[in-house]
Design an enzyme around this catalytic site. Structure first.
Site, mmCIF file in Angstrom:
data_model
loop_
_atom_site.group_PDB
_atom_site.id
_atom_site.type_symbol
_atom_site.label_atom_id
_atom_site.label_comp_id
_atom_site.label_asym_id
_atom_site.label_seq_id
_atom_site.Cartn_x
_atom_site.Cartn_y
_atom_site.Cartn_z
ATOM 1 N N TYR A 145 0.183 -14.071 40.791
ATOM 2 C CA TYR A 145 0.074 -12.783 41.484
ATOM 3 C C TYR A 145 0.590 -12.881 42.926
ATOM 4 C CZ TYR A 145 -3.152 -11.588 37.654
ATOM 5 O OH TYR A 145 -3.736 -11.374 36.420
ATOM 6 N N HIS A 204 -3.336 -19.412 32.203
ATOM 7 C CA HIS A 204 -3.009 -17.976 32.225
ATOM 8 C C HIS A 204 -2.488 -17.479 30.868
ATOM 9 C CE1 HIS A 204 -1.647 -14.658 35.238
ATOM 10 N NE2 HIS A 204 -2.003 -14.127 34.096
#
Ligand SMILES: NC(=O)c1ccc[n+]([C@@H]2O[C@H](COP(=O)([O-])OP(=O)(O)OC[C@H]3O[C@@H](n4cnc5c(N)ncnc54)[C@H](OP(=O)(O)O)[C@@H]3O)[C@@H](O)[C@H]2O)c1
Length: 276
Positions: free
Chosen positions: A52, A108
């Site tokens: 991110y 992730h």
């Protein structure tokens, strides 16, 4: 009204707040402002990821909040695979976040084409034993990936963070999670990436009946289905609106009607394809 507990206990014994704040698609500066608003509103779980690009901003917001480190549950996720790469990424995340430990660290995506997720999972288990992370989990894992890491390391992930909203409610995966003491955490909980979930009669009828917004009904459905939920918004009024879901209860009929919206189709990436 049966109040939901505000935390659930993971298989390691660590308590995770049932409700948190997501930070996808927010840069460092935006994340600092939004996470400060979220923490001031009452959220105590913040979800970020290396990918991110906002861990510095999240760390600054936690520092500026005046809250003690142990009052905030910090989650991050690693994109790279491989034992040493995961360990290095973890150290870098800790530095960016300005902390000496994470409360939860996740792989992730499984990236099965890379085929290193078992050794990556072992790196998380070792980091947990070393005290660098309090709990260890995965994200976007299917039953096949979950079964393999448990079979090859002897340890199931404590939590799996997956796409989960009324249009894609993952009933089979949640049954597997329950059988293996894996907590379910919902990403994309508002289901806004496709379709018109906010206008579905099952949602609008419940919103009217309870005097709530469509977003609040959808988030509450996700909570009452037993999941940890992490909505994202950069809009202060929505951050506060999304927080107001702990003081009302959907009926069984409301829940059943919203369950019926499941299409079985993902709106986000396919775990078998992303990052291969
Ligand atoms: N593990 C993974 O692969 C993965 C993937 C995706 C997401 N996540 C995590 O899960 C979190 C949540 O998922 P998400 O961000 O994709 O989706 P989401 O939280 O379901 O939806 C976010 C979107 O909904 C809007 N929104 C938020 N509250 C609203 C409200 N009350 N009324 C109307 N619109 C509202 C936001 O707009 P504004 O921001 O403009 O207000 C934003 O466009 C992420 O932030 C991230 O932390 C993880």
């Amino acid at each position: 009204m049966t109040r939901l507990s505000t935390a659930i206990t993971l298989s390691s014994g660590v308590e995770i707040p049932r409700y948190g704040y997501g930070t996808f698609r927010i840069d460092d500066d935006g994340a600092q402002a939004a996470v400060e608003t979220a923490l001031a509103t009452g959220y105590r779980l913040v979800d970020t990821a290396v990918g991110y690009g906002n861990e510095v901003g999240v760390g600054r917001a936690v520092a500026a909040s005046g809250l003690a480190r142990d009052e905030v549950f910090l989650t991050s996720k690693v994109w790279e695979h491989g034992y040493d790469d995961v360990k290095r990424n973890l150290q870098e995340s800790l530095e960016r976040l300005g902390t000496d430990h994470l409360d939860l660290y996740l792989l992730h995506w499984p990236r099965p084409g890379v085929d290193k997720y078992v050794e990556s999972w072992q790196a998380l288990l070792d980091a947990r034993a070393e005290g660098l992370i309090r709990s260890a989990g995965v994200s976007n894992f299917t039953v096949e990936h979950l079964a393999r890491v448990e079979a090859e390391t002897g340890a199931a992930p404590e939590l799996n963070q997956v796409e989960l909203h009324p249009y894609f409610s993952q009933p089979d995966l949640r049954v597997y999670h329950a059988e293996h003491a894996i907590a379910t955490e919902s990403w994309g909980p508002l289901g806004l990436r496709g379709g018109d979930l906010f206008d579905e009669p099952a949602v609008t009828a419940a919103a009217e009946a309870h005097g709530r917004t469509a977003a609040q009904v959808i988030l509450r459905w996700n909570l009452q289905r037993g999941n940890v939920v992490i909505p994202k918004s950069v809009t202060p009024d929505r951050i506060r609106e999304n927080w107001e879901v702990l003081d009302f209860e959907l009926s069984q009929a409301d829940l059943d009607a919203i369950d019926a919206l499941d299409t079985g189709e993902r709106q986000g990436g396919d775990p078998l394809e992303v990052g291969n």
